[in-house]
Design a protein around this motif. Structure first.
Motif, short mmCIF file in Angstrom:
data_model
loop_
_atom_site.label_atom_id
_atom_site.label_comp_id
_atom_site.label_asym_id
_atom_site.label_seq_id
_atom_site.Cartn_x
_atom_site.Cartn_y
_atom_site.Cartn_z
N SER A 144 37.80 55.30 40.05
CA SER A 144 38.57 54.26 39.36
C SER A 144 38.53 52.99 40.19
N GLN A 145 38.77 51.87 39.54
CA GLN A 145 38.78 50.59 40.25
C GLN A 145 39.90 50.55 41.30
N THR A 154 34.46 46.48 40.30
CA THR A 154 34.46 47.36 39.12
C THR A 154 33.11 48.06 38.96
N SER A 160 39.51 49.78 45.34
CA SER A 160 40.29 48.72 45.99
C SER A 160 41.12 49.28 47.14
N ALA A 192 32.85 50.78 41.45
CA ALA A 192 33.62 51.95 41.02
C ALA A 192 32.83 52.78 40.01
#
Length: 302
Positions: A34-35, A25, A39, A28
């Motif tokens: 965005s997270q 997080t 990912s 990001a």
């Protein structure tokens, strides 16, 4: 995998951010993504390299052996690419949009940040100065890891990879509450050492510049407390018989709003100077050079 032609090099920016932050997080946020996007990028990179790279653990992620091996060369490659690109791009503070991560000691932040941020608001409204704490124990590591592009603190001589600029020579004075027993009358050494002293030390050290001078004369003071943050100093002085000996500029910024008394200590504390230290790879960076000039100019103004 050894064929770079099969690898999306944008994924290396994600790898670098996660390696630095050890948290998806926060990585990001660092990348303004965005997270889920981070990912997804990690999943693609894991598939390409055939390694987990980062293992989940409480509070973040832990790099695998391959990730540890890749972290330094990837960071260096991205830094050098950024330097090469920025060196070719003129820097106009009025239109630039750039984040400058820097590391200041608490004293440097208290004295310089208000002046520098006010000037940046006028001259470079699209730029952000992001300040984190630094002292002699962590400044070089922050610079080496890329977490700061420059550091300002009382610092030792750095290695040859770094440039050091001295700034803000400082004398020392003593602060106390207005009705303190030492607020009036001659401040002799005997009286000075008869009361407890407060020490400001961000890293918990119990020795300050004053202790070095007193020790050279075979003397010592009695510490009544050590505080990590300057914000605690005025209230401690108001509620106790403690006094504190600090740099003159800092004393002035504390004395006026908190109605504290400033006195010359009965011992001459050697002047100290802040140092501005940065990696030599930034010497040709126009934006970095602009920030250095601004900081040095505001230090002279201070």
């Amino acid at each position: 995998m050894t064929d770079l032609s099969q690898l999306d090099l944008n994924l290396l920016r994600v790898f670098d951010a996660v390696a630095r932050e050890k948290h998806v997080t926060r990585a990001a946020q660092r990348l303004n993504l965005s997270q889920p996007a981070v990912s997804n990028a990690l999943a693609r990179l894991r598939a390409a390299l055939g390694d987990e790279l980062f293992l989940r653990r409480p509070g973040g992620v832990e790099p695998t052996a391959l990730a540890l091996a890749l972290a330094a060369p990837v960071a260096e490659a991205l830094d050098r690419l950024a330097e090469a690109l920025s060196a070719q791009t003129p820097f106009d503070p009025a239109t630039a949009r750039r984040v400058f991560p820097v590391a200041f000691s608490e004293y440097a932040e208290a004295v310089l940040a208000p002046l520098v941020l006010a000037r940046m608001a006028r001259e470079a409204p699209g730029c952000l100065l992001a300040i984190r704490h630094a002292d002699r124990t962590n400044a070089e590591a922050l610079l080496e890891q890329g977490d700061a592009v420059l550091a300002i603190a009382v610092l030792p001589e750095p290695s040859a990879l770094y440039t050091r600029l001295r700034m803000l020579p400082e004398a020392f004075v003593t602060l106390m509450r207005p009705d303190h027993p030492l607020a009036a009358g001659e401040l002799t050494m005997e009286r000075f050492l008869s009361v407890p002293h407060l020490l400001h030390s961000a890293n918990g050290s119990r020795d300050g510049a004053l202790d070095v001078v007193l020790g050279g004369q075979g003397l010592s003071r009695r510490l009544g407390g050590v505080v990590a943050h300057l914000s605690a100093v005025p209230e401690v002085l108001k509620r106790t018989d403690m006094i504190i000996t600090v740099s003159a500029r800092l004393a002035e910024s504390l004395a006026t709003p908190h109605r504290l008394v400033v006195r010359e200590p009965p011992v001459a504390v050697r002047h100290t100077r802040l140092s501005l230290v940065f990696h030599r790879r930034f010497e040709a960076d126009p934006g970095h050079a602009w920030l250095r000039r601004l900081l040095l100019a505001e230090a002279r103004e201070a």
